[in-house]
Scaffold this motif. Structure first.
Motif, PDB file in Angstrom:
ATOM      1  N   VAL A  23       1.396  -1.172   0.029  1.00  0.00           N
ATOM      2  CA  VAL A  23       0.258  -0.090   0.063  1.00  0.00           C
ATOM      3  C   VAL A  23       1.287   1.405  -0.139  1.00  0.00           C
ATOM      4  CG1 VAL A  23      -2.233  -1.039   1.166  1.00  0.00           C
ATOM      5  CG2 VAL A  23       0.015  -0.236   2.595  1.00  0.00           C
ATOM      6  N   ARG A  24      -0.114   2.411  -0.884  1.00  0.00           N
ATOM      7  CA  ARG A  24       0.779   3.222  -0.855  1.00  0.00           C
ATOM      8  C   ARG A  24       0.618   4.479   0.170  1.00  0.00           C
ATOM      9  NH1 ARG A  24       2.045   4.467  -6.565  1.00  0.00           N
ATOM     10  NH2 ARG A  24       0.219   3.246  -7.194  1.00  0.00           N
ATOM     11  N   VAL A  25       1.382   4.927   1.467  1.00  0.00           N
ATOM     12  CA  VAL A  25       1.507   5.888   2.943  1.00  0.00           C
ATOM     13  C   VAL A  25       1.748   7.045   2.206  1.00  0.00           C
ATOM     14  CG1 VAL A  25       2.131   4.810   5.001  1.00  0.00           C
ATOM     15  CG2 VAL A  25       1.514   2.934   4.103  1.00  0.00           C
ATOM     16  N   ILE A  26       1.282   7.744   3.731  1.00  0.00           N
ATOM     17  CA  ILE A  26       1.759   9.263   2.990  1.00  0.00           C
ATOM     18  C   ILE A  26       2.599   9.396   4.163  1.00  0.00           C
ATOM     19  CG2 ILE A  26       0.521  12.159   3.310  1.00  0.00           C
ATOM     20  CD1 ILE A  26      -1.926  10.892   2.351  1.00  0.00           C
ATOM     21  N   GLY A  27       3.947  10.023   3.829  1.00  0.00           N
ATOM     22  CA  GLY A  27       4.839  10.236   4.863  1.00  0.00           C
ATOM     23  C   GLY A  27       4.548  11.680   5.282  1.00  0.00           C
ATOM     24  N   ASN A  28       4.305  11.532   6.591  1.00  0.00           N
ATOM     25  CA  ASN A  28       4.300  13.163   7.075  1.00  0.00           C
ATOM     26  C   ASN A  28       5.724  13.599   8.010  1.00  0.00           C
ATOM     27  OD1 ASN A  28       3.442  15.734   8.746  1.00  0.00           O
ATOM     28  ND2 ASN A  28       3.668  14.599  10.478  1.00  0.00           N
ATOM     29  N   VAL A  29       6.278  14.369   7.378  1.00  0.00           N
ATOM     30  CA  VAL A  29       7.639  15.356   7.680  1.00  0.00           C
ATOM     31  C   VAL A  29       7.147  16.498   8.387  1.00  0.00           C
ATOM     32  CG1 VAL A  29       9.993  15.871   6.465  1.00  0.00           C
ATOM     33  CG2 VAL A  29       8.260  14.804   5.119  1.00  0.00           C
ATOM     34  N   PRO A  30       7.686  16.475   9.822  1.00  0.00           N
ATOM     35  CA  PRO A  30       8.119  16.982  11.167  1.00  0.00           C
ATOM     36  C   PRO A  30       7.766  18.104  10.524  1.00  0.00           C
ATOM     37  CG  PRO A  30       8.949  15.502  11.682  1.00  0.00           C
ATOM     38  CD  PRO A  30       9.221  14.875  10.347  1.00  0.00           C
ATOM     39  N   ASP A  31       6.648  19.234  10.740  1.00  0.00           N
ATOM     40  CA  ASP A  31       6.942  21.227  10.603  1.00  0.00           C
ATOM     41  C   ASP A  31       7.105  21.080   8.711  1.00  0.00           C
ATOM     42  OD1 ASP A  31       7.343  21.452  13.258  1.00  0.00           O
ATOM     43  OD2 ASP A  31       9.178  21.610  13.299  1.00  0.00           O
ATOM     44  N   GLN A  32       6.611  20.489   7.898  1.00  0.00           N
ATOM     45  CA  GLN A  32       6.975  20.751   6.414  1.00  0.00           C
ATOM     46  C   GLN A  32       5.170  20.461   6.336  1.00  0.00           C
ATOM     47  OE1 GLN A  32       9.621  21.303   4.544  1.00  0.00           O
ATOM     48  NE2 GLN A  32      11.011  21.108   5.975  1.00  0.00           N
ATOM     49  N   LEU A  33       5.170  21.035   4.590  1.00  0.00           N
ATOM     50  CA  LEU A  33       4.095  20.347   4.423  1.00  0.00           C
ATOM     51  C   LEU A  33       3.949  19.918   3.404  1.00  0.00           C
ATOM     52  CD1 LEU A  33       2.543  24.341   3.699  1.00  0.00           C
ATOM     53  CD2 LEU A  33       2.746  23.178   5.523  1.00  0.00           C
ATOM     54  N   VAL A  34       5.211  19.647   2.826  1.00  0.00           N
ATOM     55  CA  VAL A  34       5.877  18.203   1.522  1.00  0.00           C
ATOM     56  C   VAL A  34       5.552  16.827   2.243  1.00  0.00           C
ATOM     57  CG1 VAL A  34       6.730  19.882  -0.223  1.00  0.00           C
ATOM     58  CG2 VAL A  34       7.692  18.749   1.865  1.00  0.00           C
ATOM     59  N   THR A  35       5.016  15.641   1.713  1.00  0.00           N
ATOM     60  CA  THR A  35       5.022  14.564   2.935  1.00  0.00           C
ATOM     61  C   THR A  35       6.159  13.316   1.892  1.00  0.00           C
ATOM     62  OG1 THR A  35       2.994  14.288   1.184  1.00  0.00           O
ATOM     63  CG2 THR A  35       2.730  15.023   3.004  1.00  0.00           C
ATOM     64  N   HIS A  38       6.093  10.227  -0.352  1.00  0.00           N
ATOM     65  CA  HIS A  38       5.447   8.532  -0.649  1.00  0.00           C
ATOM     66  C   HIS A  38       5.691   7.568  -0.685  1.00  0.00           C
ATOM     67  CE1 HIS A  38       2.443   8.389  -5.134  1.00  0.00           C
ATOM     68  NE2 HIS A  38       2.952   6.672  -4.116  1.00  0.00           N
ATOM     69  N   LEU A  39       5.275   6.812   0.353  1.00  0.00           N
ATOM     70  CA  LEU A  39       5.851   5.618   1.121  1.00  0.00           C
ATOM     71  C   LEU A  39       4.761   4.503   0.347  1.00  0.00           C
ATOM     72  CD1 LEU A  39       6.297   6.130   4.356  1.00  0.00           C
ATOM     73  CD2 LEU A  39       8.385   7.115   3.256  1.00  0.00           C
ATOM     74  N   VAL A  40       5.964   3.486   0.410  1.00  0.00           N
ATOM     75  CA  VAL A  40       5.463   2.289  -0.484  1.00  0.00           C
ATOM     76  C   VAL A  40       5.390   0.830   0.593  1.00  0.00           C
ATOM     77  CG1 VAL A  40       4.413   0.304  -1.402  1.00  0.00           C
ATOM     78  CG2 VAL A  40       4.682   2.474  -2.344  1.00  0.00           C
ATOM     79  N   ARG A  41       4.440   0.101   1.773  1.00  0.00           N
ATOM     80  CA  ARG A  41       4.869  -0.611   2.923  1.00  0.00           C
ATOM     81  C   ARG A  41       3.712  -1.743   2.533  1.00  0.00           C
ATOM     82  NH1 ARG A  41       7.929   2.101   3.723  1.00  0.00           N
ATOM     83  NH2 ARG A  41       8.608   3.748   5.299  1.00  0.00           N
ATOM     84  N   ASP A  42       4.140  -2.645   3.015  1.00  0.00           N
ATOM     85  CA  ASP A  42       3.552  -3.906   3.353  1.00  0.00           C
ATOM     86  C   ASP A  42       1.932  -3.532   3.956  1.00  0.00           C
ATOM     87  OD1 ASP A  42       5.176  -5.473   2.412  1.00  0.00           O
ATOM     88  OD2 ASP A  42       6.125  -6.207   3.976  1.00  0.00           O
ATOM     89  N   ALA A  43       0.724  -3.569   3.324  1.00  0.00           N
ATOM     90  CA  ALA A  43      -0.619  -3.689   4.487  1.00  0.00           C
ATOM     91  C   ALA A  43      -0.820  -4.478   5.937  1.00  0.00           C
ATOM     92  CB  ALA A  43      -1.908  -3.733   3.146  1.00  0.00           C
ATOM     93  N   ARG A  44      -1.288  -3.876   6.689  1.00  0.00           N
ATOM     94  CA  ARG A  44      -1.476  -5.192   7.586  1.00  0.00           C
ATOM     95  C   ARG A  44      -2.965  -5.072   7.818  1.00  0.00           C
ATOM     96  NH1 ARG A  44      -2.589  -3.734  14.026  1.00  0.00           N
ATOM     97  NH2 ARG A  44      -2.802  -6.127  14.439  1.00  0.00           N
TER      98      ARG A  44
END
Lengths: 569, 569
Positions: B385-397, B399-405
């Motif tokens: 699955v694609r996962v939004i990766g929040n970056v502290p103190d940034q508006l840009v994120t 684009h992660l890909v991870r195994d789904a649970r």
């Protein structure tokens, strides 16, 4: 604005119409000069930087590229040329925009005159912005051709070339809150309100500004300019034909306040425009006096654009009009090429042929004299007379009292004491008014001079040694529909026709200037030692400048602000 | 304007209503500070200099008197307060005028929202100028509450508090000449066109400016600011809650270009407004970083007035509004008294009682959710699955890909790897849209948070560990008519009602701030290590900032500018 075309050129997807390569860009926004290419698409600048192509490429080879100059305040009529011809005179000097107060023609023809100026300038190469004339007529003690009330000039607000209210000369009226003056200020309070406040200081200056007026071009000393700048006024430094203020005012400019200083010419005569120049002359003069060249150019460009809210002029930036000048010497910029809206209009001091086609002039005759009522006889009703004392190179006069020279029961001229007859013939409404008086300091030994340029009412003024010469000169002016003339007895020896409102010629400025030169020669032959007795004469009827003046309704004691008799006993 | 009253006071014939004696006047026109008395008649400054009398005399005993600050660009909604309450927060900081883009409420309520902002500010103490929001909605890949075309915002041109077109964020649309964007520029081409051009340089920047845009508040580096200043842009230096640009940009300011630099806050949250301040904070920070104090104050006053053409603000001069601040320390100005139009409105950091009476708020409910369609189940249609990766103190994120649970055929949160469920529930039109995705970097260990502040479409966003908590938080927000909430299981543990468009509170800013603090505490108790997970959440649905975002219509790959599936296999 053709967005698609402009954007395509700015992106570099289409070639610019015109590309300046290897310019030294004079950046008035940041006060820098650096090498750059400047791309123009039709009328506008679209790109600054490397990588642009152009249909036409001008390699400037390191010459300077600066925005076109803006004259912040000028009476075009003083050039004795129509706006079209005035444009031909000043565009070669790099002046691409002017803000004009059509105050002279408004005093003759009212709104019709202002409309003529707007109309004549229309579709012309020069940007002619107009301020609505605020003080027509100057006073009630003369007969002007028109009277403009607030509700009349309000009509001008709809014209996109009208920026606001022109120099509010009636500063006592502003300060006192005179109702017709306040009406005009209120009518234009959402626009630019220009000032005219010579020597005003302290509370009266505060009051003048409290009414919303934001500029002044009448400062005479650096201290005066400093006080006005501190109060938030924008200062226009003026170098006109008569008024020279730059030398005195420049020391008031600092890096901090210089953004609020502009240049203006106010009134410049043809010879000065042709020989010295216009705003370009002021820029060179300012630099010669030590002002940083970029600052001088900014005063001549961006500062005026900012003051008047002209967001599309005054600097070299994408979207702004491609009003540009090219020059080689930063220490004395002489425009070698002048571009208006992306078009080369003048080169090496000369307007290019075909750039400014003439426009027909349709204006009514502004000479409406009741000739039957005109005579220059002065019945001798006393022996001591008031005499206007002309002071060389000054607008103020002396209020003299002399013994009258009387012949056959009439007061006559006395060349031995340089006392001449002066008359002001009303020429707007055929009232038959003729103001008569005496004047010292003009110096004619014979003959007469006459003219319809007579601030601000512009009636027909005649000064002469004898009545025959005076009538010949006056009639010559009448026949031309207005203008200037010199006569000796019945012989008219030189003329300059000014058929446009009695103020402006329809001829090229070179011919106007040649005719003026011939007139000055003629006046010299008639004995006048003055550099320009016609100019001196044009201010002898201006009843708002002290001390003694003559209008069509009589002699005016300006300090008492009332009409006085010629005879003191 | 009552001319007679103003003129009488300016002349000194009548006393001023208010007279400041022994001020150290901060003159932003000339860059000087000197002792002066300043006379005010009702709303306007009428005289500067000695010799004035006043009905009320304030002896400043050498304290500084400067013009009130102007915020050149602010989204009032970010304070979570209505304009009236926002005024109460910033007037004590010396900010007497703001130029606001009501972009947030416009995305929810369209013209009705903009009218609300104008109406709510009306007759209020703060000068609230409005720019017409230019980009509603931000894109087609989310559902906003309104869509504003050129012909709709044109209607705002008739309002005298509307100065032009607000930040044109769709810079690709400008540069490409997209027709609906060009229509808006053309509609406002005679007014001020504000920009928003982060990182734009070279030809695209030239094209953006060639379209008539004249300012930018998105510069991140001094080089970027320098390039834009050279091209004639006015630069707003921003210090918001998230975006801090002063430190990087100040070195671009020179004495020559500093007249074209203003200050703005863009977005400031209640706590920052209350603790740090507003424009006053930026002024102090700029001085602390070495900027000349008068230059800093000019950036905060006159420069903005000049840029926006506000001739009656921005400096201490006769005729200008008596918007004034008094302070003691030039090296760190803290407004001790704040005057708006000649009236003392705040003192020692506090608004005076009775100055700003509340106004009734009449706006329709902006929560229109089809609750029957809302669930947070994610059927497992793949394992990666694609996962939004929040970056502290940034508006840009990221684009992660991870195994789904996966549990019971559904993808579920995975607190071990900090992967939470995120949903965006359409709340404007009851479409039933619910975008679903996964997010990393928020850190909740249990429970959920939800809120209707979600730039720019401001749909209802929910992030949580389990569906029960998410539904409880979402429902709590719905019940309040919009706002923020935190829940743990079925227990709602903290809330902030924002019933005005789901963006603003009707309560005093102190209460808003207290509720926000309680919400942040609650989120901390739920395990989030972030300083402000609600603010982070509010940008996770903004589909114009890379890289991966979630809107009500789905996951957006911002770099490809298209909707992508949650599953990659």
């Amino acid at each position: 604005m053709d967005y698609q075309e402009i954007l395509a050129a700015a992106r570099g997807d289409k070639p610019a119409s015109l590309l300046f390569k290897n310019a030294k860009l004079v950046n008035v926004f940041t006060g820098e000069i650096y090498p750059a290419d400047v791309a123009v698409r039709r009328t506008r600048i679209v790109g600054i930087g490397p990588g642009y192509d152009g249909e036409e490429v001008i390699d400037l080879k390191g010459r300077y590229l600066a925005p076109g100059f803006i004259d912040a305040h000028v009476h075009i009529e003083s050039s004795m040329c129509t706006p079209r011809e005035f444009a031909r005179a000043i565009l070669p000097h790099g002046v691409t925009s002017v803000v004009t107060d059509p105050h002279e023609i408004a005093n003759v023809l009212g709104l019709e005159g202002i409309s003529f100026m707007l109309e004549n300038a229309k579709y012309g190469v020069l940007n002619v912005y107009v301020m609505a004339s605020s003080c027509v007529p100057a006073t009630h003690m003369s007969t002007a051709g028109a009277r403009l009330e607030a509700y009349e000039i309000e009509y001008l607000k709809g014209n996109r070339w009208v920026l606001g209210l022109a120099e509010m000369m009636n500063y006592p009226g502003v300060i006192a809150g005179q109702q017709d003056v306040v009406d005009k200020l209120e009518t234009f309070e959402d626009m630019v309100l220009d000032g005219h406040a010579p020597g005003l200081t302290g509370k009266p200056l505060n009051a003048y500004m409290a009414a919303g007026i934001r500029s002044d071009h009448e400062c005479m000393t650096a201290d005066e300019a400093r006080e006005k700048l501190r109060l938030g006024m924008t200062i226009f430094i003026r170098e006109g034909t008569n008024a020279h203020n730059l030398r005195n005012l420049l020391s008031a400019a600092t890096p901090e306040n210089s953004h609020r200083i502009c240049f203006c010419t106010d009134d410049r005569h043809p010879a000065d425009l042709m020989e010295q120049g216009s705003i370009d002359y002021i820029v060179r003069m300012a630099i010669a006096q030590g002002l940083d060249p970029i600052t001088a150019i900014r005063m001549a460009t961006l500062n005026a654009a900012d003051y008047f809210g002209l967001r599309d002029r005054g600097g070299i930036a994408p979207n702004r009009r491609a009003d540009l000048i090219v020059f080689s010497d930063l220490s004395a910029p002489v425009p070698e090429m002048v571009y208006r809206s992306g078009r080369l209009v003048a080169q090496d001091g000369v307007m290019l042929p075909g750039v400014e086609p003439p426009r027909p002039i349709e204006l009514r005759n502004a000479m409406n004299v009741d000739w039957g009522a005109v005579n220059f006889d002065i019945p001798a009703n006393g022996s001591r007379v008031r005499v206007i004392g002309n002071v060389p190179d000054q607008l103020v006069t002396e209020h003299l009292v002399r013994d009258a020279r009387v012949q056959d029961g009439r007061v006559v001229g006395d060349t031995e004491h340089d006392i001449l007859t002066m008359a002001v013939v009303e020429r707007h409404r055929s009232t038959g008014n003729v103001g008569k008086g005496l004047i010292n300091g003009i110096g004619l030994k014979r003959g007469a001079i006459a003219g319809t340029v007579a601030h601000d009412h512009h009636n027909l003024v005649v000064i002469g040694v004898d009545n025959v010469s005076m009538m010949a000169a006056a009639r010559a002016v009448g026949k031309m529909g207005g203008g200037l003339a010199a006569a000796n007895g019945e012989n008219v020896i030189a003329t300059l026709p000014l058929p446009v409102a009695g103020l402006m010629s329809m001829e090229p400025i070179e011919e106007v200037r040649a005719s003026l030169d011939a007139l000055l020669d003629a006046a010299g032959q008639l004995g006048s030692p003055l550099h320009d007795p016609f100019m001196a004469m044009s201010f002898m009827a201006l009843e708002v400048i002290p001390k003694l003046k003559l209008t069509d309704v009589g002699l005016i004691d300006v300090e008492r602000f009332e009409i006085v008799d010629l005879f003191v006993d």
